[in-house]
Design a protein around this motif. Structure first.
Motif, mmCIF file in Angstrom:
data_model
loop_
_atom_site.group_PDB
_atom_site.id
_atom_site.type_symbol
_atom_site.label_atom_id
_atom_site.label_comp_id
_atom_site.label_asym_id
_atom_site.label_seq_id
_atom_site.Cartn_x
_atom_site.Cartn_y
_atom_site.Cartn_z
ATOM 1 N N THR A 5 40.561 66.981 49.261
ATOM 2 C CA THR A 5 39.262 67.590 48.988
ATOM 3 C C THR A 5 38.180 66.537 48.809
ATOM 4 O OG1 THR A 5 40.395 69.402 47.867
ATOM 5 C CG2 THR A 5 38.037 69.194 47.502
ATOM 6 N N SER A 6 38.419 65.529 48.047
ATOM 7 C CA SER A 6 37.432 64.475 47.828
ATOM 8 C C SER A 6 37.127 63.754 49.134
ATOM 9 C CB SER A 6 37.963 63.490 46.782
ATOM 10 O OG SER A 6 37.088 62.406 46.668
ATOM 11 N N CYS A 7 38.125 63.481 49.905
ATOM 12 C CA CYS A 7 37.936 62.797 51.199
ATOM 13 C C CYS A 7 37.128 63.672 52.151
ATOM 14 C CB CYS A 7 39.308 62.459 51.787
ATOM 15 S SG CYS A 7 39.210 61.558 53.340
ATOM 16 N N ARG A 8 37.433 64.958 52.182
ATOM 17 C CA ARG A 8 36.694 65.882 53.053
ATOM 18 C C ARG A 8 35.233 65.961 52.630
ATOM 19 N NH1 ARG A 8 39.069 71.539 53.272
ATOM 20 N NH2 ARG A 8 37.268 71.803 54.613
ATOM 21 N N LEU A 9 34.957 65.983 51.361
ATOM 22 C CA LEU A 9 33.586 66.032 50.887
ATOM 23 C C LEU A 9 32.817 64.770 51.265
ATOM 24 C CD1 LEU A 9 34.009 67.670 47.343
ATOM 25 C CD2 LEU A 9 33.067 68.708 49.404
ATOM 26 N N GLN A 10 33.499 63.618 51.128
ATOM 27 C CA GLN A 10 32.855 62.360 51.523
ATOM 28 C C GLN A 10 32.592 62.351 53.037
ATOM 29 O OE1 GLN A 10 35.463 59.259 50.195
ATOM 30 N NE2 GLN A 10 34.766 59.384 48.051
ATOM 31 N N ALA A 11 33.527 62.814 53.835
ATOM 32 C CA ALA A 11 33.352 62.860 55.292
ATOM 33 C C ALA A 11 32.219 63.811 55.662
ATOM 34 C CB ALA A 11 34.661 63.284 55.964
ATOM 35 N N ARG A 12 32.173 64.941 54.942
ATOM 36 C CA ARG A 12 31.115 65.905 55.209
ATOM 37 C C ARG A 12 29.748 65.331 54.844
ATOM 38 N NH1 ARG A 12 30.031 71.212 51.860
ATOM 39 N NH2 ARG A 12 29.512 69.507 50.488
ATOM 40 N N ASP A 13 29.639 64.658 53.710
ATOM 41 C CA ASP A 13 28.367 64.038 53.321
ATOM 42 C C ASP A 13 27.938 62.985 54.343
ATOM 43 O OD1 ASP A 13 28.212 65.620 51.093
ATOM 44 O OD2 ASP A 13 29.004 64.100 49.700
ATOM 45 N N LYS A 14 28.902 62.200 54.778
ATOM 46 C CA LYS A 14 28.615 61.164 55.793
ATOM 47 C C LYS A 14 28.151 61.836 57.097
ATOM 48 C CE LYS A 14 30.970 57.114 57.629
ATOM 49 N NZ LYS A 14 32.261 56.438 57.716
ATOM 50 N N GLN A 15 28.795 62.935 57.475
ATOM 51 C CA GLN A 15 28.429 63.679 58.688
ATOM 52 C C GLN A 15 27.029 64.263 58.548
ATOM 53 O OE1 GLN A 15 29.796 63.952 61.558
ATOM 54 N NE2 GLN A 15 28.885 65.772 62.465
ATOM 55 N N ILE A 16 26.715 64.791 57.381
ATOM 56 C CA ILE A 16 25.389 65.384 57.163
ATOM 57 C C ILE A 16 24.302 64.327 57.282
ATOM 58 C CG2 ILE A 16 23.901 66.423 55.400
ATOM 59 C CD1 ILE A 16 26.371 68.013 54.470
ATOM 60 N N GLN A 17 24.521 63.143 56.694
ATOM 61 C CA GLN A 17 23.531 62.067 56.786
ATOM 62 C C GLN A 17 23.364 61.598 58.236
ATOM 63 O OE1 GLN A 17 24.922 59.066 54.097
ATOM 64 N NE2 GLN A 17 24.044 60.065 52.275
ATOM 65 N N ALA A 18 24.475 61.440 58.932
ATOM 66 C CA ALA A 18 24.399 60.983 60.326
ATOM 67 C C ALA A 18 23.713 62.033 61.192
ATOM 68 C CB ALA A 18 25.800 60.683 60.845
ATOM 69 N N ASN A 19 24.027 63.313 60.961
ATOM 70 C CA ASN A 19 23.375 64.385 61.728
ATOM 71 C C ASN A 19 21.892 64.457 61.423
ATOM 72 O OD1 ASN A 19 25.376 65.416 63.371
ATOM 73 N ND2 ASN A 19 26.158 66.812 61.807
ATOM 74 N N ALA A 20 21.514 64.213 60.177
ATOM 75 C CA ALA A 20 20.093 64.231 59.815
ATOM 76 C C ALA A 20 19.339 63.138 60.573
ATOM 77 C CB ALA A 20 19.926 64.061 58.308
ATOM 78 N N GLN A 21 19.926 61.948 60.634
ATOM 79 C CA GLN A 21 19.275 60.850 61.357
ATOM 80 C C GLN A 21 19.222 61.155 62.863
ATOM 81 O OE1 GLN A 21 17.592 58.252 60.160
ATOM 82 N NE2 GLN A 21 17.039 57.876 62.280
#
Length: 180
Positions: free
Chosen positions: A59-75
């Motif tokens: 769960t923690s790893c998935r949340l970190q991956a999702r946050d990283k994905q959200i930041q990359a998608n925003a850029q």
């Protein structure tokens, strides 16, 4: 970090290029690069999610991956928006150029029509002047035509007399008292 660098590069390029629009091939290349970045981000996210399922704390790893994905998608989305904005500006500029060309052609056609109307009026005026001049010389014209008819009649008479002169003489008349 890499996406931030590419995003900054695209943003700087979009701002710098406003004075000179990129060619359609360059726009297609930029679009292809953005599409490739989107696919790479999706692949990276999927790979990170696979790796997360191998960890104990999923769960923690998935949340970190999702946050990283959200930041990359925003850029990436900012870069895509800048690219789409540039495309809209180019299309708008092209539409304005076509509109100006169309207006210029319409103005030229209007000027041509006005010139043609002016020339037609001048021809009509010239024709009217000739007709009035002819009407003023009407008596002279009739006299001229009468002289032409008389001259033709005279030529016809002369031709008839020439033919009669050059014709074979008629047979002499029989002498009285002789029988044929």
């Amino acid at each position: 970090m890499k996406s931030l660098l590419l995003g900054a590069l695209w943003w700087g390029l979009a701002c710098a290029v406003q004075a000179q629009w990129p060619s359609p091939d360059e726009l297609k290349a930029q679009s292809a690069v953005l599409d490739a970045r989107r696919l790479a981000l999706d692949d990276q996210y999927k790979q990170e999610m696979r790796l997360c399922y191998q960890n104990f704390d999923v769960t923690s790893c998935r949340l970190q991956a999702r946050d990283k994905q959200i930041q990359a998608n925003a850029q990436l989305r900012k870069d895509e928006l800048a690219h789409k904005n540039l495309e809209r500006q180019i299309k708008s500029a092209q539409a304005q150029q076509r509109s100006l060309e169309r207006d210029s052609q319409e103005q030229q056609q209007q000027a041509d029509r006005e010139q043609a109307v002016k020339a037609a009026r001048e021809r009509e005026q010239s024709q009217a002047d000739k007709l009035s001049e002819h009407a003023a010389k009407g008596g002279q014209r009739e006299a001229y035509e009468q002289k032409q008819r008389e001259a033709q009649a005279h030529r016809d008479d002369l031709e008839k007399m020439r033919r009669e002169r050059n014709a074979k003489p008629a047979k002499p008349l029989p002498v009285p008292g002789t029988a044929p």
